[in-house]
Design a protein around this motif. Sequence first.
Motif, PDB file in Angstrom:
ATOM      1  N   TYR A 150       0.844  -1.180   0.000  1.00  0.00           N
ATOM      2  CA  TYR A 150       0.000   0.000   0.000  1.00  0.00           C
ATOM      3  C   TYR A 150       0.892   1.247   0.000  1.00  0.00           C
ATOM      4  O   TYR A 150       1.909   1.305   0.683  1.00  0.00           O
ATOM      5  CB  TYR A 150      -0.932   0.005   1.224  1.00  0.00           C
ATOM      6  N   HIS A 191       0.949  11.996   3.820  1.00  0.00           N
ATOM      7  CA  HIS A 191       1.232  10.925   4.784  1.00  0.00           C
ATOM      8  C   HIS A 191       2.004   9.801   4.111  1.00  0.00           C
ATOM      9  O   HIS A 191       1.987   9.656   2.895  1.00  0.00           O
ATOM     10  CB  HIS A 191      -0.086  10.369   5.338  1.00  0.00           C
ATOM     11  N   THR A 192       2.659   8.994   4.962  1.00  0.00           N
ATOM     12  CA  THR A 192       3.361   7.824   4.416  1.00  0.00           C
ATOM     13  C   THR A 192       3.018   6.580   5.241  1.00  0.00           C
ATOM     14  O   THR A 192       2.703   6.678   6.425  1.00  0.00           O
ATOM     15  CB  THR A 192       4.897   7.986   4.466  1.00  0.00           C
ATOM     16  N   ILE A 225       0.694   4.496   9.681  1.00  0.00           N
ATOM     17  CA  ILE A 225       0.660   5.720   8.852  1.00  0.00           C
ATOM     18  C   ILE A 225       1.096   6.920   9.688  1.00  0.00           C
ATOM     19  O   ILE A 225       0.626   7.114  10.809  1.00  0.00           O
ATOM     20  CB  ILE A 225      -0.750   5.953   8.297  1.00  0.00           C
ATOM     21  N   CYS A 251      -6.923   8.449   7.223  1.00  0.00           N
ATOM     22  CA  CYS A 251      -6.439   7.061   7.105  1.00  0.00           C
ATOM     23  C   CYS A 251      -5.648   6.631   8.325  1.00  0.00           C
ATOM     24  O   CYS A 251      -5.657   5.453   8.692  1.00  0.00           O
ATOM     25  CB  CYS A 251      -5.570   6.950   5.861  1.00  0.00           C
ATOM     26  N   CYS A 254      -7.201   1.825   5.231  1.00  0.00           N
ATOM     27  CA  CYS A 254      -6.880   3.175   4.744  1.00  0.00           C
ATOM     28  C   CYS A 254      -7.399   3.350   3.325  1.00  0.00           C
ATOM     29  O   CYS A 254      -7.965   4.380   2.976  1.00  0.00           O
ATOM     30  CB  CYS A 254      -5.371   3.405   4.810  1.00  0.00           C
ATOM     31  N   TYR A 255      -7.238   2.303   2.546  1.00  0.00           N
ATOM     32  CA  TYR A 255      -7.670   2.322   1.153  1.00  0.00           C
ATOM     33  C   TYR A 255      -9.163   2.588   1.059  1.00  0.00           C
ATOM     34  O   TYR A 255      -9.619   3.383   0.238  1.00  0.00           O
ATOM     35  CB  TYR A 255      -7.324   0.975   0.519  1.00  0.00           C
ATOM     36  N   CYS A 293      -2.476  13.164  -1.802  1.00  0.00           N
ATOM     37  CA  CYS A 293      -2.806  13.177  -0.379  1.00  0.00           C
ATOM     38  C   CYS A 293      -2.960  14.586   0.141  1.00  0.00           C
ATOM     39  O   CYS A 293      -2.103  15.438  -0.112  1.00  0.00           O
ATOM     40  CB  CYS A 293      -1.694  12.443   0.396  1.00  0.00           C
ATOM     41  N   CYS A 301     -10.081   6.475   2.330  1.00  0.00           N
ATOM     42  CA  CYS A 301      -9.565   7.696   1.714  1.00  0.00           C
ATOM     43  C   CYS A 301     -10.522   8.266   0.674  1.00  0.00           C
ATOM     44  O   CYS A 301     -10.862   7.619  -0.314  1.00  0.00           O
ATOM     45  CB  CYS A 301      -8.214   7.402   1.048  1.00  0.00           C
ATOM     46  N   ALA A 340      -6.180   8.603  -2.651  1.00  0.00           N
ATOM     47  CA  ALA A 340      -4.730   8.800  -2.628  1.00  0.00           C
ATOM     48  C   ALA A 340      -3.990   7.539  -2.209  1.00  0.00           C
ATOM     49  O   ALA A 340      -2.789   7.407  -2.430  1.00  0.00           O
ATOM     50  CB  ALA A 340      -4.388   9.946  -1.668  1.00  0.00           C
ATOM     51  N   VAL A 341      -4.706   6.593  -1.576  1.00  0.00           N
ATOM     52  CA  VAL A 341      -4.048   5.348  -1.166  1.00  0.00           C
ATOM     53  C   VAL A 341      -4.097   4.394  -2.342  1.00  0.00           C
ATOM     54  O   VAL A 341      -5.161   4.114  -2.884  1.00  0.00           O
ATOM     55  CB  VAL A 341      -4.747   4.702   0.040  1.00  0.00           C
ATOM     56  N   ILE A 394       0.862   5.706  -0.431  1.00  0.00           N
ATOM     57  CA  ILE A 394       0.087   6.942  -0.511  1.00  0.00           C
ATOM     58  C   ILE A 394       0.743   7.868  -1.528  1.00  0.00           C
ATOM     59  O   ILE A 394       1.936   8.185  -1.425  1.00  0.00           O
ATOM     60  CB  ILE A 394       0.003   7.629   0.863  1.00  0.00           C
TER      61      ILE A 394
END
Lengths: 647, 509, 378
Positions: free
Chosen positions: A567, A597-598, A589, A580, A610-611, A574, A614, A618-619, A569
Amino acid sequence: MSADAQTKIRSPEDLAQLRQELQRLRHPERPCLAICAGTGCLAYGVNKVIDAFHAELELRGMADRVEVLATGCPGFCERGPLLTVRPQGIFYQRIQVKDVPEIVEETLIHGRVIDRLLYQDLRTGEPVVHEADVPFYRLQRRDILWMNGLLDPTRIDDYIALGGYSALLKALYTMQPEEIVEAVKKSGLRGRGGAGFPSGRKWAEVRHAHGDLKYVICNADEGDPGAFMDRAVLEGNPHSVLEGMIIGAFAMGSRQGYVYVRNEYPMAVTNIGLAVEAARSHGLLGEDIAGSGFAFDVAIRRGGGAFVCGESSALMQSLEGNVGEPRAKYVHTSEKGLWERPSCLNNVETWANVPLIVNKGWEAFAQVGTEGSKGTKIFSLVGKIQNTGLVEVPMGVKLREIIFDIGGGIPEGRPFKAVQTGGPSGGCIPESMLDLTVDFDELSKAGSMMGSGGMIVMDDRTCMVDLARYFLAFLKEESCGKCVPCREGIARSLEVLTRICDGLGQEGDIALLQELGETLQGFSLCALGKSAANPVLSTIRYFRDEYEAHIRDRRCPAGVCKPLIEYWIDPALCTGCTACARPCPEHAISGDKKMPHTIDLLLCIKCGACYDICKFNAVLIRSGESPSPLPGEGSGEGSVPSLAVEA
Amino acid sequence: MSERVKITIDGKEAWVEPETTILEAARTLGIDVPTLCHNPALEPYGACRMCTVEIVGKGWSQLVTSCNYPIRREMEVLTASDRVVRGRRMLVELLLARCPDAPLFQEMAARYGVGRPRFETQQADLCYLCGLCVRVCHERVGAKAISFVGRGVEREVATPFFKISEACIACGACEFICPTGAIKVSDITDKPIRPLPLEFDMGLRGRGNIYIPFPQAVPNVPVIDRAHCLYFQAGTCRTCEEFCPPHAIDYSQEDEFLDVDVGAVVVATGFDPFDARDKPEFGYGRYRTVISGLEFERLASASGPTQGKIKIDGKVPQDIVFVHCVGSRDKQQGGEYCSRICCMYTAKQAHLAHDKIPGSNITVFYMDVRAFGKGFEEFYDRVRAEGITYRRGNPSEIYRRGDRLVVRAEDTLLGRTVEVEADLVVLATGVQPRADAAEVASMLSLERGEDGFFQELHPELRPVDTKRRGIFLAGTVQSPKDIPDTVAQAKAAAAGVIVELSKLRRKAE
Amino acid sequence: MKVDTQEFAKEYTLLECIQCGRCTGGCPVSLKTSLNIRSIIYECLIEDTVDPSRLDVLWDCTNCLTCTIRCPKDIHPADVIIGLRGYIVGEGRGLPPRVRDALKSAFTRGNTLGYATEGRNGWVEGLDFEVPNVLDAGETDLLYYIGCTPAYDPRIQPVTRALATVFRRAGIDFATMGVDEQCCGNEIRRMGEADGFQGLVEGFHEMRREFKAQRMVAVSPHCFNAFKNEYGEMPFPVYHYTQMMADLLEQGRLKLPGEVRAKVTYHDPCFLGKHNGIYDEPRYILQRIPGVEFQDLDRSRERSVCCEGGGGRMWAEGTNIKDRLAHQRVRDAISMGAEVLAVACPFCLLTLEDAVKTLGLDSQLRVMDIMELVQKAM
């Protein structure tokens, strides 16, 4: 004459008379709330809705004027709970308890339509008022399912009122058994359970087999994952199946029948049980059926939870009380079946077609369908599809039509990838072959099979290798273990596929899977083993590149196989909203507010939370060495999905 | 009598009764189709799929298992087409991956050219679920103590709830029929297993309930051991009856008691061998590698339990010791007399051992060497010339040292005690009167000597006559002797009978 | 010294000997000494005279009786040795000094060990009950014969006491002959002193006419052997204690509530086993002790190896003191995993325990009398 009393039918006249009575009682103009109370809608909580309606009508003093009819499953499961207000035929979908007072007030009392509860055409967005106009229903030919929304499956009188058991009386009083067999033969009816064996031929074999004691059996052990056609028919209209069995027993000279229903269908068990009771008390089962002198009775037996017991010889072993394992069928079960006696085993849907053939006549029946496949077929359309549910179409309809016209296409506008027909015994059909028609022989030629009617639709987010692995995992659990190729071959194939999905595939694995597949097909004892290779071989045939990506590049193009994906970002997309970071169970994250974010890949467990959350897409999921994201995602590509398999 | 059907297998034609299976037809043609779950005494099961063959027609072919495919119409079959062979090899590979330790699959792998399996063995098993044990227990024995439990790769043969079975009768059929040795009776039941020793082979191997007692039996037909036969004990099985081509098996046969009037009787009831367990110092019965003379005979015999190879538990001994006079010339155990045959039979056995095991080290401990007969001394010379060592001294004890035996004896010619290590010790067990000698003697009112052997009328002049007119003796019933002397006595007794009968006939005329 | 062989051979029925060699072949000391009984017998058959005084190997014999039980011609080679020893003892020259002392002590002090006569009752110390004297009481059910070593040797006294305790617990009416008890003479006879032995026999019979007893039991198999087989007509049956113990256990009159958790093996004493055929009773007792894991040595029962304690060997060192049979026996026990080597004879107990100590194997093996194990489990 009162309904559901102990009215024994002793002649066609009795039946005709009873039907008339019942139809009279069922005023066509009388308001009726037909609510689907099938298993699917029950899961949606429709019981509470029904109770709410009863309460509301009681409150308003309308309980004696308006009928609340809990019906079987009409098939539009995507939109359940379903309500059709009759006689107008107003179709409401996704109704809830809170809608009940409004429906009673607006629609029943004032005759007004509630827009928000109407179905909206997927293409145009226009609301559709009447059930008959709903494209999902309109485009089907519901020769078998039509009654499901019109009767209460626990009431034999509903069935009789709609014309039920007229085929039986016609057969008993105006046809010879041999004639009936001929009719079924000429109708071209083929078994709906999966094998597609010509039913008339089977009936003739049983009829002409040696022995006084013969059995007819209904196979209701529907075990394919995602298939629920038989459930809907048996739950929703059990008498149609029973009528078919009695006609069949008369035609073949059988005195005893069995319905073998899987224990995991409690409603079907209950309803067929009630149907048998009701048929008996109406003189339609037991001694001297309908005064014709023919004697036949049915016993209900439940399966213990084994997919393999859907195989005819294994089913018969189970009925005998033995371990459910198949045996060689070089000597057909129609010659030596249950307790070594001639037995006719047919699927639920097959039996349900029989009254149709008798009533319409075989010529009319044979008008529907293709040269090799006559009549209609019910499919359970599931997976990545807008309109999940049961679809009944005449044989010969194109897959494209079923999936896109009736099914409404793929949600979120994602590209179609493949459709799996025939469940774990079937194969997948890619986009290039969507013009194939549903026909036993056509589908087999394409490397798949009709199967019992399961149709699983897939988009570009389905990994075909993972799909093959899923089916093999199922078959490994369900294999009875008697024969070497199935027991060992499936387990080993699963090992190879798991390895590939874990990124540990080796050169030669595809050839090994094909070799195992050849052995499974040629050497297995029963259809479970023989068809076990289909998912693997068909996905290799049409999606070989996906296999190769997994093996050579350690890449899962669909972004599914966890060991091969990560995964990521996209910093360009983002917004730093931190939505997320919170749901992440591993706190993987990091990033300041308003800053990109990373994801710490060492902590990420790829749960996808997170996916899902969002809002800015962005993920992204990436796989393989290349840093670019999967098709259809990432900055600069907009919202038009791309089908290109990335380099 | 229904019409026969033609079948062509691998190009060979045969005409068979309808419902004959392809496998049966192939076997009559001498074509070998491999099977792993088939047994002619059981219903075909069709689980292993090894017997798969290809039926070929015009433009079509079908793979079927030959063990249970009934021939009903004319057909052509290939038992080793490419497709069949490919599948067979994969089956062997799969089985070898499941059961790498089973010699059965190792051999098949070699036969079909299957190398190391491409699949990992997670947990080596010996059972490959052929079902032979389950089927024999249900179909033939009728105990139904075991069955299949579980599904798929979890499938296994077990008793209900994996408990020790009460229903099992410890017949051993499952263990016997298992091709890989995966199942043991002791896994199923606590009941003691009753081995059935083949009496003629001195118990060195077992036998079934129906068996030919010995190769030279007269008549040379099998007998049924009623005490253990499943049919007589439980009313089940009947496999032998089913398989006997001339239908010769008749379970209703009973012993017949005949009354015969005779003018003469020859008593030739033989001897019993000395039971070396009565001499515990030799460890007979304790150590598997201490055997009696008769046991050695059976080992050396081509029709014996090891087909003539001298081996114990699969091992060929290199150092062999023979011990003379076990149970003979002994005032404490056995008989005080000399058994006459042992010196020569030991020499013969030593010679055989030397012949069969090249490079072996053979020692004979003797007290005397009684090589009295024709060619006997010369044979004794020959045996020593072959390198077999004769040491004078009768061993006193045999005990174990590590995994070898030690024979402790005084070499009286050397005048000191020696410990000779051996892999095999053969005790020259002597001859004894039969256990029922007293009964037979009293039945016939005959006398026996102090040593228990039947008394001849006169030791020199009337060696085959007894005190009772018309009753003669022949063979070891009268005293220990070897074959030439037995034959001579038998002829003498026969002559005695002829004389007696002709006297009686003359009287009658 | 010259002994007339013709007479000798006749007396010992040597003429039937076929020189098979089973006697020497079975003799446990024949491998480590030059004692060759077959050869001695041969000499007696062939030569006119033999001179026993030249045969120091005569004192190596332990009287284990293997030779006699193996002989196919019913000859008693063991008796030949005793007979030849008799000549030496008669002469009074050439016998090992300690043998001479033992003989002297037996006749002057009533025990072979050189202890004072009065101390013969010393073993009762530690008992919490009185041991009756049959000569005072006049009658008893069980005459408990103690024996010299069980009376005086501190290592054996616990065994003697244990037995008395069991008799008491089982409610058996028993008594001893107190300090008037004389040596049984078994070893005396083995050492060749035939006349002296006869004297002891007569002495005992005189004494026993003074009281009534129903049966007699001995601690040592040697005493048991003498009274049972060599004392002529006895007015009551003679038992070894293992026979009685086995009976008591079987009848349930002796209960063993305790446990002895150990791997135990058993060494058959020659005078119990080979001499008198008692093999099963000691094993029965051991296997009835809870917690005992019993396993037989390879050379057990009729093939047991003598500990070199009998036949006067407690006093005669023999010609080979380096290779002791007891050492091999101990090693055999350890190599089969035994933790306890059980015995039923005081001589075996002493020689085997000595071997353990000499070999430094105290931590690996314990030598215990069966009575000591029984007592632990009581």
